[in-house]
Design an enzyme around this catalytic site. Sequence first.
Site, PDB file in Angstrom:
ATOM      1  N   CYS A 186       0.819  -1.220   0.000  1.00  0.00           N
ATOM      2  CA  CYS A 186       0.000   0.000   0.000  1.00  0.00           C
ATOM      3  C   CYS A 186       0.847   1.262   0.000  1.00  0.00           C
ATOM      4  O   CYS A 186       0.322   2.363  -0.130  1.00  0.00           O
ATOM      5  CB  CYS A 186      -0.949   0.015   1.192  1.00  0.00           C
ATOM      6  SG  CYS A 186      -2.044  -1.404   1.221  1.00  0.00           S
ATOM      7  N   CYS A 231     -14.254  -0.715   7.187  1.00  0.00           N
ATOM      8  CA  CYS A 231     -13.213  -1.290   6.332  1.00  0.00           C
ATOM      9  C   CYS A 231     -13.127  -0.486   5.032  1.00  0.00           C
ATOM     10  O   CYS A 231     -14.140  -0.008   4.528  1.00  0.00           O
ATOM     11  CB  CYS A 231     -13.533  -2.742   5.990  1.00  0.00           C
ATOM     12  SG  CYS A 231     -13.701  -3.816   7.433  1.00  0.00           S
ATOM     13  N   SER A 232     -11.911  -0.373   4.488  1.00  0.00           N
ATOM     14  CA  SER A 232     -11.733   0.476   3.309  1.00  0.00           C
ATOM     15  C   SER A 232     -12.467  -0.092   2.105  1.00  0.00           C
ATOM     16  O   SER A 232     -12.736  -1.288   2.011  1.00  0.00           O
ATOM     17  CB  SER A 232     -10.249   0.667   2.996  1.00  0.00           C
ATOM     18  OG  SER A 232      -9.593  -0.569   2.935  1.00  0.00           O
ATOM     19  N   HIS A 290      -9.704   2.645  -1.934  1.00  0.00           N
ATOM     20  CA  HIS A 290      -8.322   2.219  -1.728  1.00  0.00           C
ATOM     21  C   HIS A 290      -7.840   1.340  -2.883  1.00  0.00           C
ATOM     22  O   HIS A 290      -7.695   0.129  -2.731  1.00  0.00           O
ATOM     23  CB  HIS A 290      -8.249   1.475  -0.390  1.00  0.00           C
ATOM     24  CG  HIS A 290      -6.867   1.108   0.041  1.00  0.00           C
ATOM     25  ND1 HIS A 290      -5.723   1.709  -0.457  1.00  0.00           N
ATOM     26  CD2 HIS A 290      -6.435   0.193   0.949  1.00  0.00           C
ATOM     27  CE1 HIS A 290      -4.660   1.171   0.121  1.00  0.00           C
ATOM     28  NE2 HIS A 290      -5.056   0.253   0.968  1.00  0.00           N
TER      29      HIS A 290
END
Lengths: 142, 378
Positions: B81, B200-201, B327
């Site tokens: 990431c 949560c993303s 994301h």
Amino acid sequence: MTTDSLVMPKPATGVIRIGADGRPWIEGFRCGDCGAAFTEQTMACRRCASRNAPEAFRAVDTGKLYSWSVVHRSYPGVAVPFVSAIVDLEDGLTLKGTLRGVDADAVRQGMPVALVFDDAGGARDKDGVPYVGFHFIPRGDA
Amino acid sequence: MSDVYIVGADMIAFGRYPDRTYYQLGAEASLKALDDAGLSIKDIGAVYASSCFNAQSMLGQKVLKEIGQTGVPCINVSNACASGATAVREAFIGIKSGIYDAVLVVGSEKNPRGMLGGAPHDGPPPEGLFGSESMPAVFAEAGMVHAAAYGTTIEQFAKVAVKNHQHATMNPKAAYRKETPLDEVLASEMIAWPLTKLMCSANVDGAAALVLVSEKKARELGMSRAVRIRASMLTSDPYEPRNPVMFDANSVTRLAAAKAYEMAGLGPQDLDVVELHDCFATAEILHYENLGLCGEGEAGRLIDSGDTALGGRIPVNVSGGLLSKGHPIGATGVANIVEIVEHLRGEAGARQVSGAKIGLSHVLGFGAAAGVHILEKA
Ligand SMILES: [Zn+2]
């Protein structure tokens, strides 16, 4: 633990060792220079970079819960819910495992737990050889 | 050595792009950033391309095949990431070294669908057998350490999602733009205690791009919208006793932040706006302390106070963050910087942090890597 009497089981994960008598234990590696403990053998110490490679030791099977999560959604085919646990063993090794035999609401950091070897959910390799796994259970008192 | 300036910054709206390739998404973002800078690909001396899942496919070259094959070096990076922040830092070094006057950074990703994670193993699949390797469980466990130490509650974690989803309603490029009140966040599907689905993303596709130039080139182009990179820092995880059994989200970030503040000659008290790696709501709480936005153990009170919401003392993830902007792994680090640049330029529209002069962007890559950039209006 249930294993076939004639077939030596295999470790279901990297830290498990199995003796000639079929009895399993957890192997850790400790740096002789700084005392740091690891779950795998490395060429030098991760902590102090000593080139004296960390030496194997037989880990104890008691420890304390450091952190956890109650997993309700996982990868396809995995039975939920279960408690994913991070456990600090009393001799400095940290393991990740499933904590069983506990009410999810009762899980607390610092709770004493014991490591129990098991049959890794009955898993077999392609030749039918069984595996040895482990999980954690709460200990009555510390 | 020359200072490094950002003169072009843009991104595509994050979301699902089933009919387009990752390099088409990257090419579109690249053209937008070049247009923003008033430059052509022919002005660019090197391309730094980031993707978690496709860097090895020569992403930079594939982007150039879409927008103009000028023969310049392409550096393709993958760092989980932190891939995007890694590309920005390499580009920063390229300009600093004096080799290039203008470079393009592009981060692009089409994420795999479903829950991310789960490496191949010998023996039976470890998931459920030896705890959980899923990212929600890993970040839940990281959050529960904070909860055990400081009494942080599920409501405090959930308030991160409430705030970031509210911010996203003001961001036309966010994948999800729907307010989610606290009761809705708490009532959504429990994934891994204490993380519900809305904590949560968002797993989406996306691309973002930046044009970095030397001070000489920035003066040539005009400084009115230029943003100076005060610090560009990348770290790997230092030794921690429970790592790698337990992923350590903290020490790698603390190291990057400390070095970035030192490079910038600034501290957390100087920041006006922050984009940090809220891959899960628990992570944002941890990073408040990791980045020094509050003292040790005070992160729960910081979210309660509203100080990290737009209009507060130090607004965090005004874009909507990874939780609601989305994301797309390899694009995230570049997009976080695009967001900061928009605020420093005063071009962030309805979500503008008024008077923002200095901003920080942070990303955390599992395994681990952390990237911190500190930017200042030139
Ligand atoms: Zn050592």
